[in-house]
Scaffold this motif. Structure first.
Motif, PDB file in Angstrom:
ATOM      1  N   ALA A 103      41.974  71.670  41.386  1.00  0.00           N
ATOM      2  CA  ALA A 103      43.193  70.995  40.912  1.00  0.00           C
ATOM      3  C   ALA A 103      42.950  69.487  40.800  1.00  0.00           C
ATOM      4  O   ALA A 103      43.356  68.849  39.820  1.00  0.00           O
ATOM      5  CB  ALA A 103      44.354  71.283  41.856  1.00  0.00           C
ATOM      6  N   HIS A 104      42.252  68.923  41.784  1.00  0.00           N
ATOM      7  CA  HIS A 104      41.939  67.487  41.759  1.00  0.00           C
ATOM      8  C   HIS A 104      41.068  67.157  40.541  1.00  0.00           C
ATOM      9  O   HIS A 104      41.343  66.206  39.809  1.00  0.00           O
ATOM     10  CB  HIS A 104      41.216  67.108  43.054  1.00  0.00           C
ATOM     11  N   GLU A 105      40.052  67.973  40.315  1.00  0.00           N
ATOM     12  CA  GLU A 105      39.138  67.700  39.200  1.00  0.00           C
ATOM     13  C   GLU A 105      39.807  67.953  37.844  1.00  0.00           C
ATOM     14  O   GLU A 105      39.510  67.277  36.872  1.00  0.00           O
ATOM     15  CB  GLU A 105      37.877  68.567  39.321  1.00  0.00           C
ATOM     16  N   ARG A 106      40.730  68.903  37.824  1.00  0.00           N
ATOM     17  CA  ARG A 106      41.446  69.178  36.575  1.00  0.00           C
ATOM     18  C   ARG A 106      42.307  67.962  36.209  1.00  0.00           C
ATOM     19  O   ARG A 106      42.367  67.553  35.040  1.00  0.00           O
ATOM     20  CB  ARG A 106      42.302  70.432  36.719  1.00  0.00           C
ATOM     21  N   ALA A 107      42.956  67.388  37.221  1.00  0.00           N
ATOM     22  CA  ALA A 107      43.797  66.202  36.987  1.00  0.00           C
ATOM     23  C   ALA A 107      42.935  65.037  36.503  1.00  0.00           C
ATOM     24  O   ALA A 107      43.293  64.312  35.563  1.00  0.00           O
ATOM     25  CB  ALA A 107      44.538  65.840  38.268  1.00  0.00           C
ATOM     26  N   LEU A 138      35.214  65.743  44.198  1.00  0.00           N
ATOM     27  CA  LEU A 138      36.437  65.614  44.978  1.00  0.00           C
ATOM     28  C   LEU A 138      36.628  64.224  45.569  1.00  0.00           C
ATOM     29  O   LEU A 138      37.737  63.844  45.932  1.00  0.00           O
ATOM     30  CB  LEU A 138      36.464  66.681  46.085  1.00  0.00           C
ATOM     31  N   TYR A 139      35.555  63.427  45.646  1.00  0.00           N
ATOM     32  CA  TYR A 139      35.668  62.092  46.249  1.00  0.00           C
ATOM     33  C   TYR A 139      35.980  61.010  45.219  1.00  0.00           C
ATOM     34  O   TYR A 139      36.089  59.842  45.570  1.00  0.00           O
ATOM     35  CB  TYR A 139      34.381  61.732  47.013  1.00  0.00           C
ATOM     36  N   ASN A 140      36.083  61.371  43.938  1.00  0.00           N
ATOM     37  CA  ASN A 140      36.370  60.358  42.916  1.00  0.00           C
ATOM     38  C   ASN A 140      37.874  60.232  42.686  1.00  0.00           C
ATOM     39  O   ASN A 140      38.615  61.183  42.874  1.00  0.00           O
ATOM     40  CB  ASN A 140      35.687  60.713  41.594  1.00  0.00           C
ATOM     41  N   ASN A 141      38.289  59.021  42.286  1.00  0.00           N
ATOM     42  CA  ASN A 141      39.720  58.820  42.040  1.00  0.00           C
ATOM     43  C   ASN A 141      39.933  58.137  40.692  1.00  0.00           C
ATOM     44  O   ASN A 141      38.982  57.781  40.000  1.00  0.00           O
ATOM     45  CB  ASN A 141      40.341  58.015  43.191  1.00  0.00           C
ATOM     46  N   GLU A 142      41.211  57.926  40.387  1.00  0.00           N
ATOM     47  CA  GLU A 142      41.571  57.427  39.072  1.00  0.00           C
ATOM     48  C   GLU A 142      41.012  56.034  38.784  1.00  0.00           C
ATOM     49  O   GLU A 142      40.640  55.725  37.644  1.00  0.00           O
ATOM     50  CB  GLU A 142      43.094  57.405  38.969  1.00  0.00           C
ATOM     51  N   SER A 143      40.953  55.196  39.828  1.00  0.00           N
ATOM     52  CA  SER A 143      40.480  53.828  39.580  1.00  0.00           C
ATOM     53  C   SER A 143      39.025  53.838  39.115  1.00  0.00           C
ATOM     54  O   SER A 143      38.575  52.934  38.413  1.00  0.00           O
ATOM     55  CB  SER A 143      40.640  52.967  40.841  1.00  0.00           C
ATOM     56  N   GLU A 144      38.308  54.893  39.476  1.00  0.00           N
ATOM     57  CA  GLU A 144      36.915  54.980  39.031  1.00  0.00           C
ATOM     58  C   GLU A 144      36.816  55.361  37.548  1.00  0.00           C
ATOM     59  O   GLU A 144      35.823  55.053  36.900  1.00  0.00           O
ATOM     60  CB  GLU A 144      36.146  55.961  39.922  1.00  0.00           C
ATOM     61  N   ILE A 145      37.869  56.006  37.046  1.00  0.00           N
ATOM     62  CA  ILE A 145      37.899  56.262  35.596  1.00  0.00           C
ATOM     63  C   ILE A 145      38.028  54.911  34.880  1.00  0.00           C
ATOM     64  O   ILE A 145      37.331  54.648  33.896  1.00  0.00           O
ATOM     65  CB  ILE A 145      39.075  57.188  35.202  1.00  0.00           C
ATOM     66  N   ASP A 146      38.903  54.048  35.410  1.00  0.00           N
ATOM     67  CA  ASP A 146      39.072  52.712  34.812  1.00  0.00           C
ATOM     68  C   ASP A 146      37.736  51.967  34.803  1.00  0.00           C
ATOM     69  O   ASP A 146      37.368  51.334  33.814  1.00  0.00           O
ATOM     70  CB  ASP A 146      40.080  51.873  35.623  1.00  0.00           C
TER      71      ASP A 146
END
Ligand SMILES: Cc1ncc(COP(=O)(O)O)c(C=O)c1O
Length: 372
Positions: free
Chosen positions: A262-266, A345-353
């Motif tokens: 679910a986290h990776e899908r988001a 699972l350890y990555n977050n949205e700010s890393e997409i930025d």
């Protein structure tokens, strides 16, 4: 792993002394954890290997030598990692058998399932397919492929190197005959992996490697084999690695693989939206987050992937650049290389930025160079 080396560093299955008993209990405990993660009916159907590659080679030898003959076919797909291609090329070469391939639709990044019926022929003896592509991120409909193959009595090996770390996987639900995966892609150490196999198939197979631990009795001129799983675990295994793999799996089980997915899908949904807004960037693989995982291969027009990798590295972003051990797929896509950003699972949205900023930076740097 540290605990094992510090407190009870001893060989397994040598009984008698306390440290060996402790090591054996932890090693076999790890096997149970991993068996539970994939819903294996018995820990004995889960064999420790060095990695996915070794698991597939084990099947290509121990199953392939007995079951493949001249003129037989092994059905693969065009998106296989070299690990699920080269062992079959070698087996086909030894046996004068043939490889056939389900095509990849380069537009959608999906397998051409409509070819399945026709490519499962009277000569097909095995299907070997990846659950998730390490280049395209595509999640393949493996359950459907297994059903079609089984309807013709053909066993299926699943390359789970990408699928098992990122998706809930149950071998009874998939009904696959073999499943190989590696610890180092799921929070564990390098040098250890497992091969799951259906008990009846593993029983029927001869050992892959000969030596200590895999025997029941040995004479000067012959030997008999140990029970499963040890029949396939010749020599001293990577005990600390296996125990650490078990710890990684216990952690993933506590989180819940549904939650990991679910986290990776988001993340995937957000990455896809951000890439759509970029110009001069080609992203490979499905555009529907339901159909893919969070490994994103891409190219930036006018910038070689190795240069991208260097620019990203300067900003503390680690991507892989190259052919990703999928040279035939690269040719099919008409490229020699791509950069790949993989989220877990350890990555977050700010890393997409951060990733998107880095792509802009690379484009700026290279257009400056082009204008000089
Ligand atoms: C889909 C896939 N299959 C197989 C492998 C091989 O895994 P290993 O190098 O751990 O044997 C990889 C590793 O990159 C992979 O991504």
């Amino acid at each position: 792993m540290t605990d094992y080396y510090a407190r009870y560093n001893a060989n397994v299955h040598r009984g008698i002394h306390l440290l060996s008993e402790e090591a054996t209990a932890a090693y076999e405990g790890a096997r149970k954890e991993i068996a539970q993660l994939i819903g294996a009916p018995a820990p004995a159907t889960v064999l420790f290997t060095r990695n996915t590659t070794e698991g597939i080679n084990l099947v290509a030898h121990a199953w392939g030598e007995k079951n493949i003959s001249a003129g037989d076919e092994i059905l693969l797909t065009e998106m296989e990692h070299h690990a699920n291609l080269v062992p079959w090329q070698m087996l086909a070469g030894r046996k004068k058998a043939r490889l056939s391939f389900l095509s990849v639709n380069t537009g959608t990044g999906e397998l051409a399932l409509e070819e399945l019926e026709q490519k499962l022929t009277d000569r097909t003896k095995l299907v070997a397919v990846t659950l998730m592509s390490n280049v395209l991120g595509t999640i393949n409909p493996v359950k459907q492929i297994v059903q079609a193959a089984h309807a013709k009595g053909i066993p299926v090996l699943v390359d789970g190197a990408q699928g098992v770390p990122h998706l809930p996987v149950n071998v009874l639900d998939l009904n696959c005959d073999f499943l190989a995966f590696s610890a180092h892609k799921m929070l564990g150490p390098t040098g250890v992996g497992v091969l799951y196999g259906k008990e009846a198939l593993l029983e029927q197979m001869d050992p892959f490697l000969g030596g200590g631990d895999m025997i029941r009795d040995v004479w000067l001129d012959r030997a008999t084999w140990n029970d499963l799983p040890w029949k396939f675990e010749a020599g001293t295994p990577d005990i600390g690695g296996a125990i650490a793999f078990g710890a990684a799996v216990a952690y993933l089980k506590r989180l819940g693989m549904e939650n990991v997915r679910a986290h990776e899908r988001a993340i995937t949904e957000k990455v896809l939206a951000r890439f759509k807004a970029l110009s001069g960037v080609t992203l490979y693989g499905p555009t529907d987050p339901e159909k893919r995982g969070a490994a994103f291969s891409f190219n930036v027009a006018g910038v070689h992937p190795h240069d991208l990798g260097q620019i990203f590295d300067d900003q503390g972003i680690a991507v892989r650049a190259g052919h990703h051990c999928c040279k035939p797929l690269m040719r099919k896509l008409g490229i020699v290389a791509a950069a790949r950003a993989s989220f877990y699972l350890y990555n977050n949205e700010s890393e997409i930025d951060r990733l998107i900023e880095a792509i802009h930076k690379a484009q700026e740097m290279f257009s400056v160079v082009a204008h000089r």
